[in-house]
Design a protein around this motif. Structure first.
Motif, PDB file in Angstrom:
ATOM      1  N   GLY A 172       0.797  -1.221   0.000  1.00 34.57           N
ATOM      2  CA  GLY A 172       0.000   0.000   0.000  1.00 34.57           C
ATOM      3  C   GLY A 172       0.828   1.268   0.000  1.00 34.57           C
ATOM      4  N   HIS A 173       1.812   1.343   0.853  1.00 33.27           N
ATOM      5  CA  HIS A 173       2.420   2.647   1.097  1.00 33.27           C
ATOM      6  C   HIS A 173       3.900   2.641   0.815  1.00 33.27           C
ATOM      7  CE1 HIS A 173      -1.377   3.295   3.114  1.00 33.27           C
ATOM      8  NE2 HIS A 173      -1.169   2.147   3.715  1.00 33.27           N
ATOM      9  N   GLY A 174       4.359   3.814   0.515  1.00 34.53           N
ATOM     10  CA  GLY A 174       5.787   3.946   0.271  1.00 34.53           C
ATOM     11  C   GLY A 174       6.137   5.406   0.255  1.00 34.53           C
ATOM     12  N   ASN A 175       7.395   5.669   0.121  1.00 32.24           N
ATOM     13  CA  ASN A 175       7.851   7.048   0.157  1.00 32.24           C
ATOM     14  C   ASN A 175       7.870   7.590  -1.266  1.00 32.24           C
ATOM     15  OD1 ASN A 175       8.686   9.371   1.241  1.00 32.24           O
ATOM     16  ND2 ASN A 175      10.754   8.683   1.784  1.00 32.24           N
ATOM     17  N   TRP A 176       6.694   7.971  -1.709  1.00 35.50           N
ATOM     18  CA  TRP A 176       6.604   8.346  -3.109  1.00 35.50           C
ATOM     19  C   TRP A 176       6.183   9.796  -3.269  1.00 35.50           C
ATOM     20  CZ3 TRP A 176       3.053   3.687  -2.848  1.00 35.50           C
ATOM     21  CH2 TRP A 176       3.805   2.491  -2.905  1.00 35.50           C
ATOM     22  N   PRO A 177       6.604  10.450  -4.356  1.00 32.81           N
ATOM     23  CA  PRO A 177       6.240  11.856  -4.560  1.00 32.81           C
ATOM     24  C   PRO A 177       4.723  12.048  -4.741  1.00 32.81           C
ATOM     25  CG  PRO A 177       7.408  10.994  -6.475  1.00 32.81           C
ATOM     26  CD  PRO A 177       7.537   9.982  -5.398  1.00 32.81           C
TER      27      PRO A 177
END
Lengths: 315, 419, 374
Positions: free
Chosen positions: C79-84
């Motif tokens: 689901g989640h990540g360090n994305w712009p």
């Protein structure tokens, strides 16, 4: 013997064709020459927004407008009384609705236009073929009033002033508008002021969004209002982009035209939940006309957009 | 497979096509349906296949009403072979035959079992279609396509075959191929056959029984010799025929003999001395011209005797293998005397019928106009050691007229050859 | 020389090796197609304006931003990540439902087209032949131009719902016109469809004319577009396509027989009347449901069955699944092109299907002609 007969009748056909073709060429070139010489007339010439040089015999008494924005512009410089006919969609100001209807840019009622005996027709970007024909057959000139930038709006207003003889009002109006814009941009384009990412949506179909691309006045308005148009590098002036693009650009502010959708619809769009504008509830509407008409009201639109984008600058 | 048709009528809108038809097709029988165009044969067949809706109880198959059987059951009971088949879509001959297994498939999604493939293979072998099994159906010739369709019919493993003019688009060897194949299936495997046939003789040759339809009515039904009589055929087809027996199959066949409607008979009678089949064309030509004709003396085994019988020509007959006797000879002379002219066809003369030439001699003597037709080139008529030729020469010397041909004869007769 | 043959290899040993070659080819194609579809779906999910397979977007600073392959896989699976920006939303709300929509719509149009070509025994038949496109257009254009579609909740589904209803209504009328006493006359049906299309086309034109300044709103519908994608749409279509394709496949043998003529089909034990009615209903529902969301995407229903017929033959037991899969594959690719060719702008996919498909089909046709004449 048969082939001889065929070749002679073929030759006859070619001869006839040749004569007809020569006649056509002769006539049309003569006509063109005549029409060129005709343009060396009295009166004055203007260069309209498409760079066309239009010669007028004098200040027109009777003007027909076939697009809503030219109508607005004329009224805004006090030249509304010169209008004798408008198109179906000219609805601002109210008085314009009472004028005789001449169809619209998709379907002109040329008979009506001719009956109104105008000295001039004003139109926007859409120049129907019928209008060109009217110019050639009836000698009714037309001036295109269209702009691509806010700066050009002033120019258009001034042009309208020249052709209607309301130069002073036009200059006054242009100056006022210019002042307003300058006052605005002093704040919005000042150093250190952020440029939030903005999506201005004019209509949508499913996940496809219509917005303003590079070269459109909408793009210019967003920039002047202190925003960054997320479709700044789109492929055309009025692109349809996918929601994927919007999500990726992650606008801080979303502005939509009132008639096209509702705030709930936008907020509820699948995949838009984490878009900054949605998360921070920066989804606003704008009346259609303020962003689709490029006359004086565009400045109203610009101001409203600036307040929307930079509420902190306009308490 | 047994069909019973009871009081079947059928109309297309207002147009009555079948009127009150009743008949039975027995199990194992080869029944032919014949009749002129528009007689309703194909419509009848379509009622029997249940493609056209008919009231219940009008058609029974194996004792049960046709409508009481599911389409698949019907398809397992009989198979239909139409006049021709074609398709623009690319199916191989094998595919087409395999479609015959549709009524036997266990379910919609069942694939082909080995048994299905074997049945198809056997059917194609029987019809000699195996060799183009993988070629596209549309690329085959008419005859090949019909054979494939029959293979498909066989693959249906039916109790009976219903065929609608199966050979009408085939050339002559194709026709016999198909009919022989069908007959074989009928005889060897007991498959009942109901076939609409356009060729009356083909029906006579192959069918056990024939049903003759005319304008929606069943005119006659029975064995070929019962149904194909000159009277019935004239009343149904409007053609005059003679009915003969095929010397090799013993099947009867019909042969139209007169395509000319005689405008009027003018009562003039001519007498024809003939034999050995030479008289047939002359008889026909004379009748067509309106003459009435008598002939003699003809031995009952002589083909000209049969011809005379068929054409209803008065003849003096003689017993089989017997020479012309006195009473016959006298009869002959009587007929000669009462006729306007005498015509001698180039009949083979043997000791048994030399007397016919004698009769001619007496005719000439009494001043009767006598015409002599020439024999075919190279064909001798004399089998009595020169006597016949001599007699003929004498006849001509004495006043008999040698004509060149039958046409010439007719010309001379009409110039007032009577006397 | 053109050779064709039956389906299953194991039952044709007695028929010779020429069959086996053809049969092997068919089995190969039928087993390759699902794999190709699977790969297409995966690749299609990765294709888009923001990448990984795509031009990327230009941000305000002018730099190009593109999702990397690792991040894409990450976004899809986790689901989640360090994305712009919201990678997860890109894939799970934009790409995947849209690709699935392409699969379902492409499948239904191709399958329905196959059935219609058999029922009408007419190679020019397509799934819109009985009035689906003209009927749906009336509903869609009316819903959109009336402005009602702009309202949330009601609006989102008003257009597809109305389009679906008008489509089915039209088919019903056409069916009634072409049926006399329970017997379906396909020639009459065809003409009725043409007549209705003309009549309804005039209505649509009038609607457009009277609201012509809003014409741009319906252009996506008229040209065919997958922008009305959503998981709900996918769910609905999964149902209609699933049932529809299954039913049509189950009637494959009957359709084969029908190709030989109605009388022959009858004599082989099938029920041509029931068959025609069932096929029409199933195809109409399947097509109407698809068209309700996407508008009229042309070409697939007409040309894909033809293309597959050239490749696998006319036996519907092979043709129906082959066409269905091929239609799905084709539309996913067409939409991938539509979404990226003038990125970030988007094209209605109907333009792409027409432009790409036509020439390819001509090429295939020419090749089969040449082969057939040898």
């Amino acid at each position: 013997m048969g082939s001889k007969r065929t070749s002679s009748s073929v030759r006859r056909v070619w001869t006839v064709l040749g004569v007809v073709l020569t006649a056509i060429i002769a006539f049309s070139s003569g006509y063109l020459v005549a029409s060129f010489t005709q343009n060396e007339a009295v009166g004055f010439s203007v260069v309209d927004d498409y760079g066309r040089t239009v010669t007028l015999d004098g200040i027109p008494d009777r003007i027909v407008s076939i697009a809503p924005t030219p109508t607005e512009i004329l009224y805004s410089i006090g030249a509304g009384s010169l209008l004798v006919g408008v198109d179906n969609y000219s609805d601002f100001p109210e008085e314009a609705r009472l004028l005789t209807k001449v169809g619209d840019a998709f379907e002109l009622n040329t008979e009506m236009i001719i009956a109104l005996k105008p000295d001039l027709v004003v139109c926007g970007d859409l120049v129907p073929r019928q209008l060109i024909q009217l110019g050639e057959t009836q000698g009714i000139p037309y001036v295109i009033l269209a702009d691509r930038t806010v700066e050009a709006v002033f120019k258009t207003i001034r042009l309208a002033g020249i052709i209607t003889g309301h130069v002073d009002e036009a200059d006054q109006l242009a100056a006022n508008l210019s002042e307003r814009v300058n006052a605005l941009t002093a704040k919005t384009l000042a150093d250190g002021v952020s440029k939030p990412k903005v999506l201005v949506e004019t209509w949508s179909w499913g996940t496809s969004i219509s917005t303003f691309g590079p070269g459109s006045y909408g793009d210019d308005v967003i920039a002047l209002a202190g925003g960054t148009n997320i479709a700044k590098y789109a492929a055309s002036e009025y692109p349809m982009v996918e929601s994927e693009f919007v999500i990726a650009q992650n606008p801080d502010v979303v502005v939509y035209t009132m008639s096209s959708t509702t705030k709930d619809a936008i907020i509820g769009r699948s995949g838009w939940e984490n878009v900054t504008a949605v998360q921070q509830d920066h989804v606003y509407s704008i009346p259609d006309d303020l962003i689709s008409r490029y006359g004086a009201r565009l400045i109203d639109g610009l101001e409203q957009l600036a307040v929307t984008i930079h509420p902190e600058l306009f308490p | 497979m047994k069909f019973e048709v009871r009081n079947l009528s059928y109309s297309f809108g207002d147009k009555k096509v079948l009127r009150n038809i009743s008949f039975e097709a027995a199990d194992g029988e080869f029944l032919g349906l014949i009749g002129p165009n528009g007689s309703g044969k194909t419509t009848l067949l379509r009622c029997m296949t249940n493609y056209l809706e008919t009231p219940e109880d009008r058609i029974l198959i194996n004792g049960k009403p046709l409508q009481s059987l599911m389409p698949m059951e019907l398809a397992r009971t009989f198979a239909v072979v139409p006049q021709s088949s074609s398709t623009d879509f690319v199916f191989s001959a094998y595919d087409i035959v395999m479609m015959g297994r549709i009524p036997h498939m266990a379910s919609r999604i069942a694939g082909h079992r080995k048994s299905d493939v074997e049945i198809v293979r056997a059917a194609m072998e029987k019809t000699d279609t195996l060799r183009f099994a993988s070629r596209p159906f549309f690329a085959l010739s008419g005859g090949e396509r019909q054979r494939v369709i029959i293979a498909r019919a066989i693959a249906q493993q039916p109790q009976g075959l219903l065929l609608d003019e199966p050979t009408v688009y085939l050339d002559i060897n194709g026709q016999f191929e198909i009919m022989d194949l069908i007959k074989k299936l009928n005889r060897e495997e007991g498959i009942s056959v109901v076939a609409v046939l356009h060729d009356v003789n083909m029906a006579a040759r192959y069918c056990d029984r024939i049903a003759l339809l005319s304008q929606g009515h069943l005119e006659a039904i029975g064995e070929p010799k019962e149904v194909l009589t000159p009277e019935i055929i004239r009343s149904v087809y409007g053609v005059d025929v003679v009915v003969r027996k095929d010397p090799f199959t013993n099947a009867i066949y019909v042969m139209p003999h007169s395509t000319v409607t005689v405008a009027h008979t003018h009562g003039t009678r001519v007498h024809l001395l003939c034999g050995g089949g030479t008289g047939g064309p002359v008889m026909k030509a004379l009748l067509d011209e309106g003459f009435s004709v008598s002939s003699g003396v003809l031995n009952v085994l002589d083909s000209d005797y049969q011809n005379a019988e068929d054409l209803h020509i008065a003849t003096v007959a003689e017993a089989p293998f017997a020479p012309i006797g006195d009473s016959a000879h006298t009869e002959n002379l009587k007929l000669i005397n009462s006729s306007s002219a005498v015509i001698i066809s180039p009949f083979p003369v043997g000791p048994g019928n030399l007397k016919n030439l004698e009769a001619a001699k007496s005719a000439v003597k009494t001043g009767k106009k006598v015409f002599v037709l020439p024999p075919e080139a190279g064909k001798g008529i004399d089998f009595v050691g020169g006597k016949a030729d001599a007699t003929v020469k004498e006849l001509i010397r004495s006043g008999a007229i040698q004509v060149d041909s039958i046409e010439d004869l007719l010309v001379r007769l009409s110039r007032g050859g009577g006397g | 020389m053109l050779r064709v043959g039956p389906l299953s290899a194991s039952t044709t040993e007695s028929m010779g090796t020429e069959y086996q070659r053809i049969v092997r080819r068919r089995i190969l194609i039928l087993s390759v197609l699902p794999i190709v579809l699977f790969v297409t779906v995966i690749v299609g999910t990765f294709i888009g304006t923001t990448g990984p397979i795509g031009p990327g977007i230009r941000t305000a600073t002018g730099e190009i931003q593109r999702i990397s392959f690792e991040d894409a896989v990450d976004a899809i699976l986790h689901g989640h990540g360090n994305w712009p920006f919201d990678y997860h939303a890109i894939f799970w709300t934009q790409r995947i439902p849209r690709v699935l929509l392409a699969v379902l719509v492409g499948a239904s149009l191709a399958c329905a087209g196959t059935a219609m070509q058999a029922v009408f025994r007419n190679p020019m038949a397509d799934p819109f032949i009985v009035g689906v496109s003209s009927g749906a257009s009336v509903g869609a254009v009316a819903a959109t131009l009336s402005g009602l579609a702009a309202f949330a909740v009601v609006g989102t589904f008003l257009t597809p719902l109305l389009a679906f209803c008008t489509a089915l209504l039209t088919v019903f009328v056409v069916y009634r016109l072409g049926t006399v006493k329970g017997k379906v006359y396909v020639d009459t049906l065809l003409l009725s469809g043409v007549a209705m299309a003309a009549f309804l086309g005039a209505i649509v034109s009038s609607l457009i004319y009277f609201a012509r300044q809003e014409f741009h709103r319906v252009i996506f519908w008229l040209l065919g577009s997958l922008s009305m994608q959503s998981w709900t749409a996918d769910a609905i279509l999964a149902l209609t396509v699933g049932v529809g394709v299954l039913v049509i496949f189950l009637y494959s043998r009957d359709l084969n027989a029908l190709l030989l003529g109605e009388e022959t089909a009858h004599n082989l034990g099938t029920d041509p009347e029931a068959l025609k009615t069932i096929m029409l209903i199933v195809a109409a529902v399947m097509t109407s449901a698809a068209v309700a969301f996407t508008g009229v995407i042309g070409f697939i229903g007409l040309i894909i069955p033809h293309m597959m017929r050239i490749v696998v033959g006319a036996d519907h037991r092979v043709l129906v699944p082959a066409s269905t899969l091929a239609g799905a594959i084709f539309l996913v690719w067409a939409d991938a092109i539509a979404r990226t060719v003038i990125s970030p702008n988007t094209l209605p996919v109907g333009i792409v299907t027409a432009m790409c498909g036509g020439p390819f089909f001509l090429y295939l046709l020419r090749r089969s002609r040449v082969e057939g004449e040898k």
